[in-house]
Write an enzyme that holds these catalytic residues in place. Structure first.
Site, PDB file in Angstrom:
ATOM      1  CB  SER A  82      -1.176  -0.117   1.197  1.00  0.00           C
ATOM      2  OG  SER A  82      -2.092   1.106   0.599  1.00  0.00           O
ATOM      3  CG  ASP A 105      -6.848  -2.897  -3.502  1.00  0.00           C
ATOM      4  OD1 ASP A 105      -7.593  -1.906  -3.532  1.00  0.00           O
ATOM      5  OD2 ASP A 105      -5.541  -2.854  -3.904  1.00  0.00           O
ATOM      6  CG  HIS A 112      -5.662  -2.025  -0.279  1.00  0.00           C
ATOM      7  ND1 HIS A 112      -4.545  -1.444  -0.894  1.00  0.00           N
ATOM      8  CD2 HIS A 112      -5.262  -0.986   0.719  1.00  0.00           C
ATOM      9  CE1 HIS A 112      -4.131  -1.035  -0.857  1.00  0.00           C
ATOM     10  NE2 HIS A 112      -3.719  -0.446   0.655  1.00  0.00           N
TER      11      HIS A 112
END
Length: 636
Positions: A288, A539, A590
């Site tokens: 991320s 996602d 995610h």
């Protein structure tokens, strides 16, 4: 209290042997000489009830519920909507006043939830590592993990009077955060928000990123982040001597990582030491926002006057970069968070929940908190209209959608400067800065850049400008021809892509406020529009263009990758187990993707030096969308 715990968490009846050893009281034995009188239990119960103020039980339950709701939503901003609650973490709290008002059926449901969550945490534990081990995969390259926002806990090290109660307790990433938010909201805000003018800790406050594996394995008890990766790495021979985490204070602007915490210097030293001891180059894992941080580090470590490593440092020290769900071109959901303190998670709440949340912590307070964390604004969308489209078109538009994604903010009733009809991504940043305080604009524009460099010469010039280092469309990859980059990300989960907004007449205009009086127009729901949020491909948190464009095409251009670094893109469809609260071994969410079986297998093979068989696996329309992005190669 022991009976209460048995009612909630199981472990036997009052007349049976508990399943686990009960907690012993920390109170000392009665002092001799004090007078004590034994009374019947019923009489004691009556006396206890009589001493409690009326209405306290329901009021405490209400306040606690609101605090917990906001804490979960705040975490949800960085992840996706998930069931993060594990009731075993409440054992250390005084719950009698809350549990007395809960029906027996709810307590039974809580026991079932506890058991199901435990099963969800334990699914496939160590199995991927054991399988890899059976195929001869073993620890080879040192591994360093750079986590994302949700998986980096922040703990207090302040010793001023107001901070002492929180010393070494996490005010982000634990139940201590929830308790502080509920019981002492003003103090929690003071600790979590940075000084708006310095971008550092306010006077008397000292919050730092927790370190070690404990900083990243679980967000709160039962909600794993990196734990499954750690389990499988350990199975093939990794431990704290050859695997490390490089946690950071994600609230800071990137240059302040180094200014306050010497973060990049420490990361450089970790890598150099690992290479020296093992005689192997390192494998870097990032997730991320951690991928943006690592990309910034590659520039810092090379630059003269900063890391001073020179152009060959990355090629000498880094074997591979595993980029997991990296928001390389930003996370669009960050924009409504800093504009109006909102996100899809809040827009989808029912009216009762919205009312309660606003009373407890208004969206203007939430926007104030988000803006006082300049690190979050690094995830505002990069690339402008060239990537995200204009008022009539976007690269990822589909034939069946009613509204183009290029209209990033749409106001159905445009009658003032607050609601200027439709705005593209490129137009939203000036709109945000014109309706926020000058310190926020200065902090963001002084730290980050959001444009596109269309020539090799401009890219090379940008290598000397720290504000450009976070943007892969304005700078290049390291001159590391032996480096290998693996992009692993999820697809097939609806993700925030654009928004409908309206003016909010309930809040008067205030030019000195840290918010604007606009809000997501939750009345708009049709097709791919959910309560004012236009959903697209991604996602669940990061859109497909941000996850995939640089990997699938951007880094195939000579000006962005002059050394010809090999890029491998591996997409993972979201195929959740409907009975698992975290999606099971085939999720591509995610955050939950970190527990995905195929991802763990790929990580072990790269770290174990057996990555030669990993090939591009593209199942979305990213190549089609990438060809429509208005950025062209110099050689085209």
């Amino acid at each position: 209290m022991s009976q209460l715990r048995r009612r909630i968490f199981g472990g036997g009846t009052p007349d049976s042997t508990p399943a686990s050893t009960p907690d012993l009281s920390r109170e000392g034995s009665p002092t001799r000489g004090e007078d004590y009188r034994i009374i019947p239990a019923k009489q004691l119960q009556k006396l206890t009830k009589a001493s409690k103020p009326k209405g306290t039980k329901r009021r405490n339950a209400w306040v606690f519920g609101l605090g917990g709701l906001f804490g979960i939503l705040l975490a949800g901003f960085f992840a996706s909507e998930q069931d993060m609650i594990n009731l075993s973490a409440f054992k250390d709290m005084n719950l009698e006043s809350i549990m007395d008002v809960l029906p027996a059926g709810l307590l039974r449901d809580a026991q079932n939830l506890q058991r199901n969550e435990r099963d969800a945490v334990n699914y496939d534990s160590f199995s991927i590592g054991l399988h890899a081990q059976s195929q001869g995969v073993k620890a080879t390259h040192p591994v360093i993990m750079i986590p994302g926002v949700i998986s980096t806990g922040l703990e207090s090290w302040g010793t001023e009077e107001e901070s002492r109660q929180y010393f070494r307790k996490r005010l982000w990433g634990s139940w201590s955060m929830m308790r502080a938010l509920v019981l002492d909201k003003a103090s929690w805000k003071k600790h979590i928000m940075l000084d708006p003018y310095t971008g550092l800790d306010p006077p008397g406050i000292k919050l730092r990123a927790a370190q070690g594996f404990d900083a990243a394995d679980f967000f709160i008890t039962g909600y794993w982040i990196w734990n499954k990766i750690l389990e499988n790495l350990a199975t093939i021979g990794y431990d704290p001597t050859n695997a490390f985490t490089a946690a950071y204070d994600w609230r800071l602007s990137y240059m302040n990582y180094e200014k306050r915490d010497q973060y990049f210097s420490r990361l450089k030293n970790h890598i150099e030491l690992a290479v020296h001891i093992s005689n192997k180059k390192v494998v870097l894992l990032s997730h991320s926002m951690g991928s943006q941080v690592l990309y910034y580090f590659f520039h810092w470590v090379e630059a003269e006057g900063y890391g001073n490593g020179g152009s060959s440092w990355v090629d000498t020290h880094v074997e591979a970069w595993i980029n997991i769900s990296g928001c390389m071109l930003g996370a669009l959901k960050g924009f409504p968070a800093v504009l109006s303190g909102e996100m899809k998670d809040t827009a989808q709440l029912n009216a009762f929940a919205v009312y309660g949340l606003e009373k407890f912590l208004s969206r203007h307070e939430r926007a104030e908190i988000f803006r006082a964390m300049p690190g979050i604004s690094s995830m505002l969308p990069l690339g402008g209209n060239a990537v995200w489209g204009n008022s009539t078109w976007a690269p990822d538009d589909t034939s069946d959608q009613a509204v183009t994604y290029g209209k990033f903010l749409s106001f159905r009733d445009s009658n003032s400067s607050l609601s200027p009809s439709n705005l593209t991504v490129e137009e939203t940043l000036p709109y945000l800065f014109n309706h926020s305080q000058s310190w926020y604009k200065d902090a963001v524009l002084g730290s980050y850049s959001f444009g596109v460099a269309h020539s090799k010469d401009v890219v090379e010039d940008n290598q000397k400008i720290p504000a450009k280092w976070v943007n892969p469309l304005e700078t290049r990859l390291p001159l590391a021809p032996n480096l290998k980059i693996y992009c692993f990300y999820g697809i097939g989960k609806p993700t925030e892509r654009a928004y409908f907004y309206r003016e909010d007449p309930t809040y008067p205009s205030n030019p000195n406020a840290t918010f604007t009086n606009v809000t997501i127009d939750t009345s708009v729901t049709q097709g791919n529009i959910d309560h004012g949020v236009i959903m697209g491909e991604g996602d669940g948190t990061v859109p497909l263009l941000s996850n995939g464009y640089m990997c699938a095409k951007g880094w195939k251009m000579k000006r962005y990758n002059p050394a010809g670094v090999k890029i491998t893109t591996y997409e993972m469809p979201h195929e959740p187990d409907r009975f698992s609260p975290r999606g099971g071994p085939n999720t591509a969410d995610h955050v939950d993707i970190l527990g995905r079986s195929s991802l763990n297998d790929l990580i072990l093979r790269i770290a174990g030096g057996k990555a030669e068989l990993i090939e591009d696996t593209i199942k979305s329309n990213i190549l089609e969308y990438a060809d429509k992005v208005q950025i062209w190669d110099d050689e085209d």
